[in-house]
Design a protein around this motif. Sequence first.
Motif, PDB file in Angstrom:
ATOM      1  N   LYS A  85      -0.491   9.855  -5.094  1.00 31.40           N
ATOM      2  CA  LYS A  85      -0.145  11.241  -4.773  1.00 31.40           C
ATOM      3  C   LYS A  85       0.618  11.899  -5.918  1.00 31.40           C
ATOM      4  CE  LYS A  85      -0.108  10.614   0.240  1.00 31.40           C
ATOM      5  NZ  LYS A  85       0.741  10.485   1.455  1.00 31.40           N
ATOM      6  N   ASP A 103       0.150   4.396  -2.472  1.00 31.06           N
ATOM      7  CA  ASP A 103      -0.089   5.754  -1.964  1.00 31.06           C
ATOM      8  C   ASP A 103       0.819   6.765  -2.661  1.00 31.06           C
ATOM      9  OD1 ASP A 103      -2.001   4.832  -0.245  1.00 31.06           O
ATOM     10  OD2 ASP A 103      -0.675   4.760   1.511  1.00 31.06           O
ATOM     11  N   SER A 120       0.821  -1.212   0.000  1.00 36.09           N
ATOM     12  CA  SER A 120       0.000   0.000   0.000  1.00 36.09           C
ATOM     13  C   SER A 120       0.858   1.267   0.000  1.00 36.09           C
ATOM     14  CB  SER A 120      -0.938   0.002   1.210  1.00 36.09           C
ATOM     15  OG  SER A 120      -0.201  -0.080   2.422  1.00 36.09           O
ATOM     16  N   ASP A 121       2.071   1.197   0.570  1.00 37.00           N
ATOM     17  CA  ASP A 121       2.950   2.374   0.591  1.00 37.00           C
ATOM     18  C   ASP A 121       3.255   2.854  -0.825  1.00 37.00           C
ATOM     19  OD1 ASP A 121       2.970   2.231   3.299  1.00 37.00           O
ATOM     20  OD2 ASP A 121       4.994   1.409   3.485  1.00 37.00           O
TER      21      ASP A 121
END
Length: 266
Positions: A208, A204, A200-201
């Motif tokens: 962004k 994300d 998930s990092d």
Amino acid sequence: MSNNPFVLNQLLHLTNENYQKDANYAIAKIMLDHFHELPQMTIQEAADLCFVSTASISRFVRYLGYSGFSEFKISCEKSIGIEADYSNEVKKAGKEDLLPIYSRFTEQVLQNIEISFKNLDIEQLDRICIRMKSADRIAVFGLEFSSLIGEHIQSRLARMGKIVDTGLDLNEQIEIASRLTEHSVVLLITMEGGYLYRNSDILDILEKAGCYTIVFTINPQIKLLQFADEILVCGHANYNTEARVSLLYEVEMLLMHYSISFFQNH
């Protein structure tokens, strides 16, 4: 890189790519020869095995991205625990079972490729290739076999004047992702969606940055794929790794389209 289960790939990569055969090469080579013994070793035993000091072992594991030898050992143990990607039918097969198993495997590969072809959309490939051509950066993300496909994409596009970044492990991929912008293109390979749930990092960071993201998968209905700009379907089955073949087929179609669109003389 806490408890990265792909440490075996790191060691293999280091021995494959280290042409100078330096100290890191020598340590990696010995560790590969004794890989199943590493989780039970102390740092002193590992140092003695590799004919180096404990300080050299500490530097080596930090070079791979681990905080210390203990974390490195945990990752080795996790890697050893990962079984081959085959069904129980294959793992327990006797000689009399082989021909039916290979026949079903071949049929499933062909069905996957047929599905990939039926989902082929020339306008979609046009969109993707135009984005790739104008991108400030292109990155390929995936793990295990997907990272090998990433290196293949990197090699082929380099021959067509487009540089691609691809990372062997999650730390490298996070570092690459942090440099991407809204003008970048990401090719994300996740056959059954596991990469999306475990990383998930990275997702994300990509969201962004506003990157243009193309996903290769056999499972286009995953909710986590809502962020993707394009999805390329590589069949529907991966019971015994059949999707690896159809993934390569889909990748070759994209590379061929890019070559026809921008590289060949018209």
